[in-house]
Design an enzyme around this catalytic site. Structure first.
Site, mmCIF file in Angstrom:
data_model
loop_
_atom_site.group_PDB
_atom_site.id
_atom_site.type_symbol
_atom_site.label_atom_id
_atom_site.label_comp_id
_atom_site.label_asym_id
_atom_site.label_seq_id
_atom_site.Cartn_x
_atom_site.Cartn_y
_atom_site.Cartn_z
ATOM 1 N N ASN A 7 -35.986 -19.983 -41.406
ATOM 2 C CA ASN A 7 -35.287 -18.887 -42.087
ATOM 3 C C ASN A 7 -34.558 -19.506 -43.272
ATOM 4 O O ASN A 7 -33.464 -20.057 -43.125
ATOM 5 C CB ASN A 7 -34.315 -18.224 -41.103
ATOM 6 C CG ASN A 7 -33.579 -17.052 -41.719
ATOM 7 O OD1 ASN A 7 -33.715 -16.774 -42.921
ATOM 8 N ND2 ASN A 7 -32.792 -16.371 -40.920
ATOM 9 N N ARG A 88 -39.348 -16.341 -41.825
ATOM 10 C CA ARG A 88 -38.709 -15.028 -41.955
ATOM 11 C C ARG A 88 -38.690 -14.647 -43.434
ATOM 12 O O ARG A 88 -38.251 -15.432 -44.281
ATOM 13 C CB ARG A 88 -37.274 -15.098 -41.440
ATOM 14 C CG ARG A 88 -36.581 -13.780 -41.628
ATOM 15 C CD ARG A 88 -35.133 -13.829 -41.256
ATOM 16 N NE ARG A 88 -34.555 -12.507 -41.461
ATOM 17 C CZ ARG A 88 -33.334 -12.302 -41.892
ATOM 18 N NH1 ARG A 88 -32.533 -13.316 -42.165
ATOM 19 N NH2 ARG A 88 -32.893 -11.078 -42.063
ATOM 20 N N HIS A 177 -33.724 -5.547 -40.516
ATOM 21 C CA HIS A 177 -33.493 -5.934 -39.113
ATOM 22 C C HIS A 177 -34.682 -5.527 -38.232
ATOM 23 O O HIS A 177 -34.535 -5.363 -37.016
ATOM 24 C CB HIS A 177 -32.241 -5.265 -38.507
ATOM 25 C CG HIS A 177 -30.937 -5.762 -39.047
ATOM 26 N ND1 HIS A 177 -29.860 -4.941 -39.235
ATOM 27 C CD2 HIS A 177 -30.540 -6.995 -39.430
ATOM 28 C CE1 HIS A 177 -28.845 -5.639 -39.696
ATOM 29 N NE2 HIS A 177 -29.235 -6.904 -39.838
ATOM 30 N N HIS A 205 -28.427 -2.498 -33.933
ATOM 31 C CA HIS A 205 -28.236 -3.931 -34.205
ATOM 32 C C HIS A 205 -26.907 -4.074 -34.935
ATOM 33 O O HIS A 205 -26.785 -3.712 -36.108
ATOM 34 C CB HIS A 205 -29.389 -4.489 -35.047
ATOM 35 C CG HIS A 205 -29.190 -5.933 -35.395
ATOM 36 N ND1 HIS A 205 -29.875 -6.957 -34.771
ATOM 37 C CD2 HIS A 205 -28.360 -6.530 -36.267
ATOM 38 C CE1 HIS A 205 -29.462 -8.118 -35.256
ATOM 39 N NE2 HIS A 205 -28.541 -7.881 -36.178
ATOM 40 N N ARG A 238 -19.886 -4.886 -45.852
ATOM 41 C CA ARG A 238 -20.617 -3.880 -46.647
ATOM 42 C C ARG A 238 -20.120 -2.485 -46.300
ATOM 43 O O ARG A 238 -19.823 -2.198 -45.137
ATOM 44 C CB ARG A 238 -22.111 -3.960 -46.365
ATOM 45 C CG ARG A 238 -22.748 -5.216 -46.906
ATOM 46 C CD ARG A 238 -24.246 -5.220 -46.640
ATOM 47 N NE ARG A 238 -24.677 -6.561 -46.297
ATOM 48 C CZ ARG A 238 -25.634 -6.847 -45.439
ATOM 49 N NH1 ARG A 238 -26.299 -5.891 -44.842
ATOM 50 N NH2 ARG A 238 -25.948 -8.102 -45.186
ATOM 51 N N ARG A 281 -13.684 -9.846 -33.461
ATOM 52 C CA ARG A 281 -12.723 -10.420 -32.510
ATOM 53 C C ARG A 281 -11.326 -10.423 -33.116
ATOM 54 O O ARG A 281 -10.342 -10.116 -32.457
ATOM 55 C CB ARG A 281 -13.147 -11.852 -32.136
ATOM 56 C CG ARG A 281 -14.400 -11.873 -31.282
ATOM 57 C CD ARG A 281 -15.049 -13.215 -31.267
ATOM 58 N NE ARG A 281 -15.693 -13.501 -32.555
ATOM 59 C CZ ARG A 281 -16.636 -14.405 -32.738
ATOM 60 N NH1 ARG A 281 -17.044 -15.131 -31.727
ATOM 61 N NH2 ARG A 281 -17.178 -14.605 -33.915
ATOM 62 N N ASN A 331 -21.414 -8.119 -27.436
ATOM 63 C CA ASN A 331 -20.151 -8.680 -26.919
ATOM 64 C C ASN A 331 -18.953 -7.748 -26.938
ATOM 65 O O ASN A 331 -17.978 -8.014 -26.258
ATOM 66 C CB ASN A 331 -19.777 -9.924 -27.743
ATOM 67 C CG ASN A 331 -20.793 -11.034 -27.565
ATOM 68 O OD1 ASN A 331 -20.989 -11.514 -26.458
ATOM 69 N ND2 ASN A 331 -21.458 -11.409 -28.644
ATOM 70 N N GLU A 381 -34.295 -12.983 -32.582
ATOM 71 C CA GLU A 381 -35.160 -12.759 -33.737
ATOM 72 C C GLU A 381 -36.097 -13.929 -33.992
ATOM 73 O O GLU A 381 -37.254 -13.745 -34.362
ATOM 74 C CB GLU A 381 -34.295 -12.480 -34.969
ATOM 75 C CG GLU A 381 -33.637 -11.116 -34.915
ATOM 76 C CD GLU A 381 -32.497 -10.952 -35.906
ATOM 77 O OE1 GLU A 381 -31.418 -11.514 -35.676
ATOM 78 O OE2 GLU A 381 -32.703 -10.280 -36.922
#
Ligand code: ADP
Length: 397
Positions: A7, A88, A177, A205, A238, A281, A331, A381
């Site tokens: 990638n 990728r 994605h 995702h 974004r 987090r 998570n 992925e």
């Protein structure tokens, strides 16, 4: 059979080497800060201590030379053992509906799509060209983020704009994605014990970038990202969906240049714009400490996500399962709960206990009275790219 997945970004190259018989990662790593005075090479050979090196890497060529030497020196691959390299590629335009074995023609076609992804495709292509130069004897396959969404119907992918913008300039929704949405859809089908072709899914995702996908009978029929990865959900930095007329206001009344607006919407908006942070987090810690801006950002994120879930229920009619994936989707139990709250009328009910600690790879977090299954699935992925590269080569044999 061993397959290497690359990638390549503008200043970094991530890689993973897979043993395809049991889909194990034998070695993975990242070369970062390529082109800076000191670059970093971090890698991890299976069952060994992780390695962290500071080395000079002037360009992608040197970075890939280092990578291939590491593969050989570590014993991860011996002569002739590498069956394939999977790359990728972010944008495949309308040309690539499937992975493609890399040839001079394919390289030219990927270059032709650069105007649609000027930030990503050039770096992907650089990785491909160098890798072909250094390892041209190994078959190489390009796997596209956009390919999975090439099944969108025209009424979902067209913008309500003059037709010549689509015909002459490729202005349409492509979606991204795709490798992740496709992978978790297959995993969901395995988990539910049903053929993917009989399943309607909403896959979410949620990572630094975030997108939702409506999957009907195994095929993507709508997705939240558009011509670029800026459309759709609110993300880390974004903005996602905003009034397109904002651009004129930002230019004329706020006095921002086109470049400044591009940076603002891509890098300084989303969670970061609302509360100054983009790591979920940290947002939760801030909100727990009473920070109102973080609370607002979390509410906005969940609210906008919930609206897409509702929209895709309408698109699909019947939904068998909603799948959460990506760093946040896998998570963040609070966010999962928040965006499913109040959706019992749509048959969507989370089980609070199951939601708290889902299994690492795949687990169900819906309550027994939920007609829609709710799953948390660990996306992989790189593995999916390896599998698609293998399938693509097998088809040629
Ligand atoms: P990328 O899109 O770069 O692949 P990831 O899918 O790894 O990103 O997601 C990264 C994001 O996941 C982080 O920015 C962070 O907000 C979020 N994340 C990771 N772990 C947790 C966690 N335990 N709780 C909430 N969010 C988390």
């Amino acid at each position: 059979m061993k397959i290497l997945v690359l990638n390549a970004g503008s200043s970094s190259i991530k890689y993973s080497l897979f043993a395809m018989n049991d889909r194990r990662v034998l070695l993975n790593g990242i070369l970062e800060r390529i082109g800076e005075s000191i670059a970093i090479h971090r890698y991890h050979v299976q069952d060994a201590e992780p390695v962290n090196l500071e080395i000079p890497l002037a360009n992608h060529q040197q970075a890939l030379q280092t990578l291939f030497s590491t593969l050989a020196d570590s014993g991860a691959i011996r002569n002739g053992e590498l069956a394939c390299i999977g790359h990728r590629v972010v944008h495949g335009g309308e040309l690539f509906k499937q992975p493609a074995v890399i040839t001079a023609e394919v390289i030219e076609q990927i270059a032709g799509v650069i105007p649609l992804a000027p930030l990503h495709n050039p770096a992907n292509l650089q990785g491909i060209k160098e890798s072909m130069r250094l390892m041209g004897n190994v078959p190489q396959v390009a796997v596209f983020d956009t390919a999975f969404h090439q099944t969108l119907p025209d009424y979902a992918y067209r913008y309500p704009l003059p037709a010549d913008l689509y015909i002459d300039h490729g202005v349409r929704r492509y979606g991204f994605h795709g490798t992740s949405h496709g992978y978790v859809a297959k995993q969901a089908a395995d988990f539910l014990g049903k053929p993917l072709t009989e399943l309607n899914l909403i896959t979410l995702h949620l990572g630094n970038g975030a997108s939702a996908c409506a999957i009907e009978n195994g095929r993507s029929v709508d997705t939240s990202m558009g011509m670029t990865p800026l459309e759709g959900l609110m993300m880390g930095t974004r903005c996602g969906d905003i009034d397109p007329a904002l651009h004129f206001y930002l230019s004329r009344s706020v006095g921002l240049s086109l470049e400044a607006i591009e940076t603002l919407l891509n890098k300084q908006s989303g969670c970061k714009g609302v509360c100054g942070e983009n790591d979920m987090r940290i947002l939760h810690d801030m909100a727990d400490a009473g920070d109102q801006t973080a609370k607002l950002a979390l509410s906005m994120y969940a609210y906008r996500l919930k609206k897409y879930i509702g929209a895709y229920v309408a698109v699909l009619g019947r939904v068998d399962a909603i799948v959460f994936t990506g760093g946040i989707g896998e998570n963040d139990s609070r966010l999962r709960r928040q965006c499913c709250e109040g959706l019992s009328a749509l048959g969507i009910v989370i089980d609070p206990d199951q939601n708290q600690a889902p299994d690492q790879t795949c687990s169900a977090i819906h309550s027994t009275d939920s007609t829609v299954k709710i799953l948390v699935i660990n996306t992989q992925e790189e593995l999916e790219i390896a599998v698609q590269a293998e399938t693509c080569l097998d088809a040629l044999r």
